[in-house]
Enzyme design. Structure first.
Site, PDB file in Angstrom:
ATOM      1  CE1 TYR A   1       9.594  -4.374   3.018  1.00  0.00           C
ATOM      2  CE2 TYR A   1      10.628  -5.312   4.964  1.00  0.00           C
ATOM      3  CZ  TYR A   1      10.275  -4.212   4.208  1.00  0.00           C
ATOM      4  OH  TYR A   1      10.588  -2.951   4.657  1.00  0.00           O
TER       5      TYR A   1
ATOM      6  NE  ARG B   1      12.886  -5.829 -17.001  1.00  0.00           N
ATOM      7  CZ  ARG B   1      12.188  -4.767 -17.437  1.00  0.00           C
ATOM      8  NH1 ARG B   1      11.642  -4.768 -18.645  1.00  0.00           N
ATOM      9  NH2 ARG B   1      12.030  -3.710 -16.654  1.00  0.00           N
TER      10      ARG B   1
ATOM     11  CE  LYS C   1       7.732  -4.491   6.909  1.00  0.00           C
ATOM     12  NZ  LYS C   1       8.583  -3.316   7.066  1.00  0.00           N
TER      13      LYS C   1
ATOM     14  CD  GLU D   1       6.570   5.494   6.665  1.00  0.00           C
ATOM     15  OE1 GLU D   1       6.333   4.653   7.551  1.00  0.00           O
ATOM     16  OE2 GLU D   1       6.398   5.273   5.453  1.00  0.00           O
TER      17      GLU D   1
ATOM     18  CG  LEU E   1       4.485  -0.069   6.983  1.00  0.00           C
ATOM     19  CD1 LEU E   1       3.809  -0.830   5.852  1.00  0.00           C
ATOM     20  CD2 LEU E   1       5.825  -0.708   7.309  1.00  0.00           C
TER      21      LEU E   1
HETATM   22  C1  LIG Z   1       8.963   2.716   6.166  1.00  0.00           C
HETATM   23  C2  LIG Z   1       8.685   2.058   7.475  1.00  0.00           C
HETATM   24  N1  LIG Z   1       7.784   2.596   8.297  1.00  0.00           N
HETATM   25  C3  LIG Z   1       7.511   2.061   9.499  1.00  0.00           C
HETATM   26  C4  LIG Z   1       8.170   0.911   9.937  1.00  0.00           C
HETATM   27  C5  LIG Z   1       7.861   0.351  11.292  1.00  0.00           C
HETATM   28  O1  LIG Z   1       7.079  -0.816  11.189  1.00  0.00           O
HETATM   29  P1  LIG Z   1       7.108  -1.943  12.299  1.00  0.00           P
HETATM   30  O2  LIG Z   1       6.859  -1.284  13.610  1.00  0.00           O
HETATM   31  O3  LIG Z   1       6.002  -2.854  11.907  1.00  0.00           O
HETATM   32  O4  LIG Z   1       8.447  -2.605  12.242  1.00  0.00           O
HETATM   33  C6  LIG Z   1       9.099   0.292   9.103  1.00  0.00           C
HETATM   34  C7  LIG Z   1       9.789  -0.916   9.550  1.00  0.00           C
HETATM   35  O5  LIG Z   1      10.693  -1.409   8.946  1.00  0.00           O
HETATM   36  C8  LIG Z   1       9.367   0.878   7.838  1.00  0.00           C
HETATM   37  O6  LIG Z   1      10.269   0.328   7.005  1.00  0.00           O
END
Ligand SMILES: Cc1ncc(COP(=O)(O)O)c(C=O)c1O
Length: 287
Positions: A31, A103, A150, A182, A206
């Site tokens: 997503y 499934r 993501k 993070e 991410l």
């Molecule tokens: C786990 C995670 N890390 C970092 C981010 C930040 O990403 P972005 O700046 O692209 O929204 C998100 C955003 O939802 C996230 O879910």
């Protein structure tokens, strides 16, 4: 509130998929969340490129060219009756067809992906909220080793984030093997002695679109910054801690595990970066 599902724009409550969709049964999909200001998507191409990376990582063919995605997103934005939007894009591995096991872990053959998008009003922090900052807690990052994807399967992030919500905090700052990764739904920046620090992109986090913008702004405006591994001790000794994301933008964390971060109020660099970010957004939106 209009949505997009597999080639059709329709009211959100009329968008329906099969219960056998692999997104529902397995969390098998990816997503994006794109912030939209005054009907203009911010950094859309960066989000669409990250979507491509996520799709490549899960071995799912992208159902659309970049230009098609742009067009669909702009059409969806135009159909909302609110102008600041949080636009959600989801692509799953689709629904098995007749003759295929309903499934089964194995990728189904010849099944089109499910493409779903909808927008909700984007609520950004008020000046009062920014001035107050938020509290956060820490937790061991117990997610898998492919956090750069993501993925819609967010159970670990949800459980980690709930630890913060349970104590009326906004975010969980995650540590793996003694180092900062993070936030459960954001990236985390640390400021010490005027230097902005961020952990390096890797499979353990991410790489946020906002993370990239913040580092670009730091470079453009000669703010000393370093992208390197950050230890737990450095997180706890920070003068400032920030969380960043497309919907939260830049938010100061003023309390961590109940202890004040720095002076216990949003620091000067957080305020400066937020101002730079807002100006940059206005410039991009006007262009
Ligand atoms: C786990 C995670 N890390 C970092 C981010 C930040 O990403 P972005 O700046 O692209 O929204 C998100 C955003 O939802 C996230 O879910």
């Amino acid at each position: 509130m209009n949505a997009y599902l597999n080639g059709q724009f329709l009211p959100l409550d009329e968008a329906k998929i099969s219960v056998l969709d692999r997104g529902f049964v397995f969390g098998d999909g990816v997503y994006e969340v794109v912030p939209v200001y005054s009907n203009k998507p911010f950094r859309l191409d960066a989000h669409l490129h990250r979507l491509q990376d996520s799709l490549d990582s899960i071995r799912l063919a992208n159902p659309h060219e970049l230009a098609e995605w742009r067009d669909l997103v702009l059409q969806l934005i135009a159909q909302q009756d609110f102008s600041d939007q949080s636009l959600y894009i989801q692509v799953t591995r689709g629904t098995p067809v007749e003759g295929q096991p309903p499934r089964d872990h194995a990728f189904p053959k010849g099944v089109p992906p499910t493409v779903f998008m909808f927008a909700q009003p984007l609520v950004t922090a008020t000046p009062e909220h920014k001035a107050a900052g938020v509290c956060a807690v820490t937790a061991v990052d117990n997610r898998w080793l492919r956090c750069n994807i993501k993925a819609i399967s967010l159970l670990a992030n949800i459980l980690l984030r709930q630890k913060a919500i349970d104590v009326d905090c906004a975010e969980t700052v995650m540590l793996r093997d003694g180092f900062l990764t993070e936030g459960a739904a954001s990236n985390i920046f640390v400021v010490k002695d005027g230097v902005l620090r961020a952990p390096p992109p890797s499979n353990l986090m991410l790489t946020g679109i906002t993370y990239d913008v913040v580092l670009e702004l730091a470079a453009t405006h000669d703010i000393p910054h370093e992208v390197r591994a950050i230890s737990e001790a450095e997180v706890r000794a920070a003068d400032e801690l920030w969380m960043t994301s497309s919907t939260k933008e830049i938010m100061a964390i003023v309390k961590l595990d109940g202890a004040p971060v720095g002076a216990g109020v949003p620091g000067p660099l957080a305020q400066r970066m937020d101002a730079l970010y807002q100006t940059f957004k206005q410039q991009v939106m006007r262009a």
